[in-house]
Scaffold this active site. Structure first.
Site, PDB file in Angstrom:
ATOM      1  N   GLN B 128       0.825  -1.202   0.000  1.00  0.00           N
ATOM      2  CA  GLN B 128       0.000   0.000   0.000  1.00  0.00           C
ATOM      3  C   GLN B 128       0.862   1.256   0.000  1.00  0.00           C
ATOM      4  O   GLN B 128       1.692   1.428   0.900  1.00  0.00           O
ATOM      5  CB  GLN B 128      -0.887  -0.019   1.246  1.00  0.00           C
ATOM      6  CG  GLN B 128      -2.028   0.965   1.213  1.00  0.00           C
ATOM      7  CD  GLN B 128      -2.925   0.784   2.423  1.00  0.00           C
ATOM      8  OE1 GLN B 128      -2.521   1.071   3.547  1.00  0.00           O
ATOM      9  NE2 GLN B 128      -4.137   0.317   2.201  1.00  0.00           N
ATOM     10  N   GLY B 129       0.691   2.110  -1.009  1.00  0.00           N
ATOM     11  CA  GLY B 129       1.419   3.369  -1.066  1.00  0.00           C
ATOM     12  C   GLY B 129       0.477   4.529  -0.799  1.00  0.00           C
ATOM     13  O   GLY B 129       0.067   5.225  -1.735  1.00  0.00           O
ATOM     14  N   SER B 131       0.465   6.552   2.766  1.00  0.00           N
ATOM     15  CA  SER B 131       1.113   7.561   3.611  1.00  0.00           C
ATOM     16  C   SER B 131       2.374   8.104   2.962  1.00  0.00           C
ATOM     17  O   SER B 131       3.034   7.425   2.185  1.00  0.00           O
ATOM     18  CB  SER B 131       1.496   6.954   4.967  1.00  0.00           C
ATOM     19  OG  SER B 131       0.371   6.504   5.652  1.00  0.00           O
ATOM     20  N   SER B 163       4.073  -1.608   4.211  1.00  0.00           N
ATOM     21  CA  SER B 163       4.332  -2.973   4.669  1.00  0.00           C
ATOM     22  C   SER B 163       4.509  -3.900   3.472  1.00  0.00           C
ATOM     23  O   SER B 163       3.845  -3.730   2.453  1.00  0.00           O
ATOM     24  CB  SER B 163       3.168  -3.483   5.527  1.00  0.00           C
ATOM     25  OG  SER B 163       3.002  -2.647   6.641  1.00  0.00           O
ATOM     26  N   GLU B 246     -14.283  -2.885   5.760  1.00  0.00           N
ATOM     27  CA  GLU B 246     -14.160  -3.588   7.028  1.00  0.00           C
ATOM     28  C   GLU B 246     -15.550  -3.891   7.605  1.00  0.00           C
ATOM     29  O   GLU B 246     -16.404  -3.020   7.617  1.00  0.00           O
ATOM     30  CB  GLU B 246     -13.390  -2.665   7.969  1.00  0.00           C
ATOM     31  CG  GLU B 246     -12.607  -3.358   9.001  1.00  0.00           C
ATOM     32  CD  GLU B 246     -13.289  -3.282  10.320  1.00  0.00           C
ATOM     33  OE1 GLU B 246     -13.866  -4.313  10.684  1.00  0.00           O
ATOM     34  OE2 GLU B 246     -13.265  -2.225  10.945  1.00  0.00           O
TER      35      GLU B 246
END
Lengths: 315, 384
Positions: B128-129, B131, B163, B246
């Site tokens: 995931q890019g 932040s 991550s 979610e």
């Protein structure tokens, strides 16, 4: 699994809220503070609405509902600070003549304390025993809570420290008290939010300041966690679930009332604001059934058992 | 209010437990935390086993290749896999929980066909890019730029806290495509291949000593326009679809694990004599109440999602605020039980104690979560 209120349960909660709004609004609350004493007409109205007979079977004149419905009622009672020995009378329904209908007011000896002794018709010890008021040799306290008269039993009284009774009744008393605490937690959160939205300082509502906003957010977090614990314990009736519910509901009510007081600023410290009534009642309720240490010790001991370690899924 | 499971749910649980008992003994040994190729292979191997058994993408819609399971079935799955000691989703996390559901909801038929099956089969890893060094809690302030050049975007900037960057094939990337628009309106969502020229990954060492995430530098990286999911400048909304996917199940496995650890900590206290301290016992009892209640709150949120067919919404913030604190309390209590051994990194729970410090920061700090609870649930005004 459907761990949400059913439509009937929602309707029941709405009905009780409506009844209490009509019979015990804020004006009635403040009048009760000014003129202490149990309102017998209100007590009978609660009886007529099934507040005490809720869990009695229908063929015994009850409503035939269970603990999940009872906690919803007691949560509503807690929200409005409904006075009187509600838990003791509810638990006496079907056992003590007239308790179910609200004709008889029943209180019980809890450790060295008795709530509402003067107003009560019947005093119980534990599950089954009924005692004469004189036998208690109880002396009145200047009760911290203006809406809960308290007596202390004589230290040499044979009844001092009595907290026996059937385990399920003791557990039910703890759970219904936790439900009342949940009501206070929810209500004090609402009161704090209302005030934080209305009160302006430095040109904006104080609720726009994060220092205030975060207090309110934590109040809701504690309330919702306590709600999940209380409702689940009502479904399982497991003594350890009830112990957990009691700990979380006490925390949510006590800290919620304090934070509500803080959000209200100077007004929160006055007699006129209702906040202190919530805090004082929460303190009284938190003493019921002994200190929190017992609940903590019971939960800790369970961790050492096979059940605590694993074995099957958590129901 | 009903905490019992339906016969169908119990059957789902029984079949799952049976399968887990059969396959878990056949797993290879766990790779060491710093062995990224090993971790990737291990995590993808597990995903492939799930796929072959019909458990891949359990919560994904059927038309995206998933199983269309109910939130309750998903809860049971996470509970039982944790109970059985099955591998965690690991390197599959972003693909299965963020990028995949986003593509399923917002992607074209071609995009879904290209990217979803490899996620489910355990063939491709996503990272995931989102932040950036100057866009953390204020994510919409991100500045990584993308210019159109023919059929490509040319992307320059840097991302952080990514991550599994070292193990990833793809990156779900948020870029600024219109710097003149209000900050939420000039963002686009791109799928960037991690082997594209101009991508540099620099691992970041956490305070626990491991390299769980990385900085990703982007120097004129060419990403095909065809890799954009959703309309240009609509990336913020596209991303929010992901984040609200979610269903209250985010921490199911972790709460189960925390309850097990708590019992183990109590057992250790009993062995080493610290159990005789009533203050410690009461602290353990209170933690037990806490995790029991967090489990109930999970069941409540999952049931709510089940009822609405949608999302529990901000109920997740309420849960995360309390859970992240409880997890830190748990490992602080474990340290108290360990006594001097709590200073030994080789001792169980010591690294976990360090890792727990990230919980009140990652995925929205507790301060941001309190803002969300106060503004969206309680209706308090936004500050100026």
């Amino acid at each position: 699994m459907r761990f949400q209120l059913t439509e009937d349960q929602r309707a029941l909660r709405a009905g009780v809220r409506e009844l209490l709004a009509a019979r015990f609004d804020r004006e009635a609350l403040r009048a009760a503070v000014d003129t202490p004493g149990l309102d017998r007409a209100l007590w009978r109205a609660l009886g007529a609405a099934g507040f005490f007979a809720l869990r009695l079977p229908e063929d015994e004149g009850g409503v035939g509902l269970g603990l999940p419905e009872a906690v919803l009622l007691f949560e509503e009672a807690g929200r409005v600070l409904l006075p009187g020995p509600l838990v003791a009378t509810h638990l006496a329904a079907g056992v003590v003549e007239g308790a179910a209908t609200g004709e008889t007011v029943v209180t019980s000896v809890d450790g060295s304390l008795v709530e509402w002794l003067d107003a009560a018709d019947v005093v119980r010890v534990g599950d089954a025993r009924t005692v004469e008021k004189d036998a208690l040799a109880a002396v009145p306290l200047r009760s911290l809570d203006p809406l809960t008269p308290l007596h202390r039993t004589a230290p040499d009284s044979a009844l001092h420290g009595a907290r026996d009774g059937a385990h399920d009744v003791v557990a039910a008393a703890a759970l219904l008290t936790a439900a009342e605490q949940l009501g206070t937690a929810a209500r004090t959160c609402e009161l704090a939010v209302q005030h934080a939205r209305a009160r302006e300082q430095f040109g904006q509502p104080i609720g726009a300041f994060q220092a205030v906003k975060h207090l309110c957010a934590e109040m809701l977090v504690r309330t919702e966690l306590a709600r999940a614990a209380v409702y689940a314990a009502a479904v399982t009736a497991d003594p350890l679930d009830i112990a957990a519910a009691r700990l979380l509901a006490d925390e949510a009510a006590l800290q919620g009332a304090r934070d509500c007081l803080q959000v209200h600023g100077g007004m929160g410290f006055t007699w006129e604001a209702d906040v202190h009534l919530h805090l004082k009642r929460a303190w009284v309720r938190s003493r019921r059934g002994g200190s929190a240490a017992g609940a903590e010790e019971a939960l800790a001991a369970d961790l050492l058992t096979a059940r605590g370690t694993s074995g099957g899924h958590m129901l | 209010m009903d905490l019992s499971y339906t016969p169908e749910e119990e059957e789902f649980r029984a079949r799952l437990k049976e399968w887990l008992a059969k396959v878990l003994p056949t797993l290879p040994p766990k790779p060491s935390p710093d062995d990224w190729p090993g971790r990737r292979a291990y995590d993808l191997g597990w995903q492939r086993m799930l796929y072959d058994a019909g458990y891949a993408g359990l919560h994904w819609p059927v038309d995206a290749g998933g199983q269309g399971a109910t939130p309750t079935q998903h809860l049971i799955f996470l509970e039982e896999t944790e109970n059985a000691g099955a591998p965690y989703v690991g390197a599959g996390f972003v693909g299965l929980l963020h990028a995949g559901p986003t593509i399923a909801a917002e992607g074209t038929a071609a995009q879904r066909a290209r990217w979803l099956p490899p996620i489910l089969r355990g063939e491709e890893v996503w990272c995931q890019g989102f932040s950036e060094p100057d866009a953390g809690s204020d994510l919409a302030a991100l500045r990584t730029r993308a210019w159109r050049d023919g059929d490509d975007y040319v992307v320059s900037g840097s991302k952080i806290w990514t991550s599994h960057a070292e193990a990833a094939d793809w990156c779900e990337l948020l870029v600024r495509t219109d710097p003149t628009a209000p900050k939420h309106r000039g963002i686009s969502w791109l799928a960037m291949p991690m082997d594209a020229p101009g991508v540099t990954v620099r691992p970041l060492r956490t305070l626990a000593g491991s390299t769980e995430f990385a900085e990703v530098f982007l120097d004129e990286v060419r990403v095909p326009v065809a890799n954009r999911v959703g309309a240009e400048n609509d990336g913020w909304r596209v991303t929010m679809v992901t984040l609200s996917f979610e269903r209250g199940t985010a921490f199911v496995g972790e709460v189960v694990a925390c309850r097990r650890v708590l019992a183990e900590v109590a057992g250790e206290a009993r062995r080493n004599g610290r159990w005789d301290d009533p203050v410690l016992r009461r602290r353990l009892g209170r933690l037990s109440a806490e995790f029991r209640a967090l489990w109930r709150l999970t069941q409540w949120n999952v049931s709510e999602a089940e009822g609405t067919g949608g999302v529990p919404g901000t109920g997740g913030s309420v849960f995360k605020l309390r859970y992240s604190q409880a997890r830190q309390d748990l490992y602080d209590t474990a340290a108290e039980v360990l006594g001097p051994e709590a200073l030994d990194l080789g001792r169980e729970w010591v690294i976990d104690r360090l890792s727990s410090l990230s919980y009140t920061i990652a995925a929205g700090t507790s301060q941001i979560q309190r803002n969300i609870v106060a503004e969206r649930l309680l209706g308090l005004p936004k500050g100026r």
